[in-house]
Scaffold this motif. Structure first.
Motif, mmCIF file in Angstrom:
data_model
loop_
_atom_site.group_PDB
_atom_site.id
_atom_site.type_symbol
_atom_site.label_atom_id
_atom_site.label_comp_id
_atom_site.label_asym_id
_atom_site.label_seq_id
_atom_site.Cartn_x
_atom_site.Cartn_y
_atom_site.Cartn_z
ATOM 1 N N ASP A 83 -11.167 4.501 3.926
ATOM 2 C CA ASP A 83 -12.567 4.812 3.618
ATOM 3 C C ASP A 83 -13.313 3.583 3.116
ATOM 4 N N PHE A 84 -12.644 2.790 2.275
ATOM 5 C CA PHE A 84 -13.273 1.574 1.771
ATOM 6 C C PHE A 84 -13.543 0.595 2.910
ATOM 7 N N VAL A 85 -12.579 0.426 3.780
ATOM 8 C CA VAL A 85 -12.719 -0.500 4.901
ATOM 9 C C VAL A 85 -13.778 -0.009 5.885
ATOM 10 N N VAL B 117 0.854 -1.186 0.000
ATOM 11 C CA VAL B 117 0.000 0.000 0.000
ATOM 12 C C VAL B 117 0.888 1.233 0.000
ATOM 13 N N ARG B 118 0.746 2.076 -1.024
ATOM 14 C CA ARG B 118 1.501 3.324 -1.068
ATOM 15 C C ARG B 118 0.930 4.294 -0.042
ATOM 16 N N ILE B 119 1.764 5.188 0.440
ATOM 17 C CA ILE B 119 1.344 6.061 1.532
ATOM 18 C C ILE B 119 0.133 6.907 1.154
ATOM 19 N N GLU B 120 0.050 7.312 -0.105
ATOM 20 C CA GLU B 120 -1.089 8.133 -0.537
ATOM 21 C C GLU B 120 -2.366 7.315 -0.687
ATOM 22 N N GLU B 121 -2.257 5.970 -0.568
ATOM 23 C CA GLU B 121 -3.432 5.106 -0.685
ATOM 24 C C GLU B 121 -4.028 4.752 0.672
ATOM 25 N N VAL B 122 -3.340 5.105 1.763
ATOM 26 C CA VAL B 122 -3.777 4.677 3.089
ATOM 27 C C VAL B 122 -5.160 5.232 3.425
ATOM 28 N N LEU C 59 -8.512 8.093 10.893
ATOM 29 C CA LEU C 59 -8.804 8.189 9.462
ATOM 30 C C LEU C 59 -9.108 9.635 9.076
ATOM 31 N N GLU C 60 -9.903 10.323 9.877
ATOM 32 C CA GLU C 60 -10.227 11.718 9.578
ATOM 33 C C GLU C 60 -8.993 12.605 9.646
ATOM 34 N N PHE C 61 -8.111 12.327 10.608
ATOM 35 C CA PHE C 61 -6.875 13.110 10.725
ATOM 36 C C PHE C 61 -6.038 12.976 9.462
ATOM 37 N N THR D 288 -10.623 -8.932 2.205
ATOM 38 C CA THR D 288 -9.430 -9.501 1.568
ATOM 39 C C THR D 288 -8.639 -8.356 0.975
ATOM 40 N N SER D 289 -7.452 -8.104 1.506
ATOM 41 C CA SER D 289 -6.714 -6.882 1.181
ATOM 42 C C SER D 289 -6.491 -6.693 -0.320
ATOM 43 N N SER D 290 -6.116 -7.764 -1.015
ATOM 44 C CA SER D 290 -5.830 -7.624 -2.443
ATOM 45 C C SER D 290 -7.072 -7.191 -3.221
ATOM 46 N N LYS D 291 -8.227 -7.711 -2.827
ATOM 47 C CA LYS D 291 -9.463 -7.381 -3.530
ATOM 48 C C LYS D 291 -9.956 -5.987 -3.167
ATOM 49 N N VAL D 292 -9.784 -5.599 -1.904
ATOM 50 C CA VAL D 292 -10.181 -4.248 -1.489
ATOM 51 C C VAL D 292 -9.304 -3.215 -2.200
ATOM 52 N N LEU D 293 -8.004 -3.488 -2.266
ATOM 53 C CA LEU D 293 -7.090 -2.576 -2.955
ATOM 54 C C LEU D 293 -7.441 -2.460 -4.431
ATOM 55 N N GLN D 294 -7.808 -3.583 -5.032
ATOM 56 C CA GLN D 294 -8.162 -3.577 -6.446
ATOM 57 C C GLN D 294 -9.381 -2.690 -6.690
ATOM 58 N N ARG D 295 -10.393 -2.819 -5.837
ATOM 59 C CA ARG D 295 -11.602 -2.003 -5.952
ATOM 60 C C ARG D 295 -11.284 -0.538 -5.721
ATOM 61 N N MET D 296 -10.473 -0.265 -4.686
ATOM 62 C CA MET D 296 -10.133 1.109 -4.347
ATOM 63 C C MET D 296 -9.360 1.779 -5.484
ATOM 64 N N ARG D 297 -8.396 1.067 -6.060
ATOM 65 C CA ARG D 297 -7.590 1.647 -7.144
ATOM 66 C C ARG D 297 -8.415 1.861 -8.400
ATOM 67 N N ALA D 298 -9.346 0.948 -8.667
ATOM 68 C CA ALA D 298 -10.212 1.112 -9.823
ATOM 69 C C ALA D 298 -11.104 2.334 -9.660
ATOM 70 N N ALA D 299 -11.615 2.528 -8.438
ATOM 71 C CA ALA D 299 -12.474 3.687 -8.155
ATOM 72 C C ALA D 299 -11.684 4.986 -8.297
ATOM 73 N N ARG D 300 -10.445 4.998 -7.810
ATOM 74 C CA ARG D 300 -9.626 6.208 -7.908
ATOM 75 C C ARG D 300 -9.263 6.512 -9.357
ATOM 76 N N ALA D 301 -9.045 5.466 -10.145
ATOM 77 C CA ALA D 301 -8.690 5.662 -11.551
ATOM 78 C C ALA D 301 -9.852 6.300 -12.310
#
Length: 219
Positions: free
Chosen positions: A15-17, A5-10, A47-49, A204-217
């Motif tokens: 938010d997704f979690v 997870v890149r720092i800008e993705e935390v 998270l808000e901070f 499942t971290s890999s699947k959550v990351l995949q969804r999150m990155r797709a949404a950001r794209a």
């Protein structure tokens, strides 16, 4: 959470979690009693901070344009130097200084290019009469100086923006780490609680990351 997870993705990952965790809070707490109201509050607050920190790092429209403008100017100068190179040929001058400058401009080495612009400016000044005779504009030395001044100012601003983001992130790396630790615990425990359910994918971290990155794209 084994996926990188890149720092800008935390914050976006948080938010997704948060959505799944809020819905499933009671089910997770029943199996992991330490993930109680206090844990949830701490997670939400952290998270808000981090989200507020990220918003302070967002560039204004004018700042976003600095890099685009800088490299557009470098491209314009690179193109313009093709004419000067021809004048050098016709005047029987060594055009190595132009070739070196064009290489820096092409590769985006702005600092190196700025230094070479000054060297070229001085060389052109010395041979100005011969170059004007071959077609070079009489004010070309001034224009080179204008390029140097403009590109220097834009490069300084770009570096300030990049340094400010780096420094702010480094000063607050502990908060990012704490938030990642909380996210990791929520994902691990949620995945265990919902091991036999389709909800498992939401933890499942890999699947959550995949969804999150797709949404950001798409955003």
């Amino acid at each position: 959470m084994n996926s990188y997870v890149r720092i800008e993705e935390v914050a976006p990952l948080g938010d997704f979690v948060k959505t799944s965790y809020t819905r499933d809070f009671d089910a997770i707490k029943s199996k992991f009693p330490k993930m109680d109201d206090a844990f949830k509050t701490n997670f939400f607050d952290k998270l808000e901070f981090v989200k507020e920190l990220e918003s302070s790092l967002e560039l204004t429209e004018s700042q976003k344009g600095v890099t685009t403008s800088l490299y557009a100017e470098a491209d314009a100068l690179n193109e313009e130097l093709n004419f000067l190179s021809a004048y050098f040929d016709d005047a029987g001058l060594n055009k190595g200084i132009i070739t070196d400058l064009k290489t820096d401009l092409f590769n985006g080495n702005i600092e190196g290019a700025i230094l070479k612009i000054e060297g070229l400016k001085q060389f052109v000044t010395i041979h100005q009469v011969d170059l004007i005779a071959e077609g070079m504009e009489a004010n070309y030395v001034t224009r080179l100086g204008d390029y140097k001044t403009s590109m220097t100012a834009k490069n300084v601003l770009q570096n300030e923006i990049m340094n400010n983001r780096k420094e702010l992130t480094e000063r607050n790396v502990g908060h990012y780490d704490e938030l990642k630790k909380m996210i990791r615990k929520i994902l691990r425990n949620g995945k265990l609680v919902f091991a036999n359910s389709v909800i498992k994918d939401e933890y499942t971290s890999s699947k959550v990351l995949q969804r999150m990155r797709a949404a950001r794209a798409k955003g």
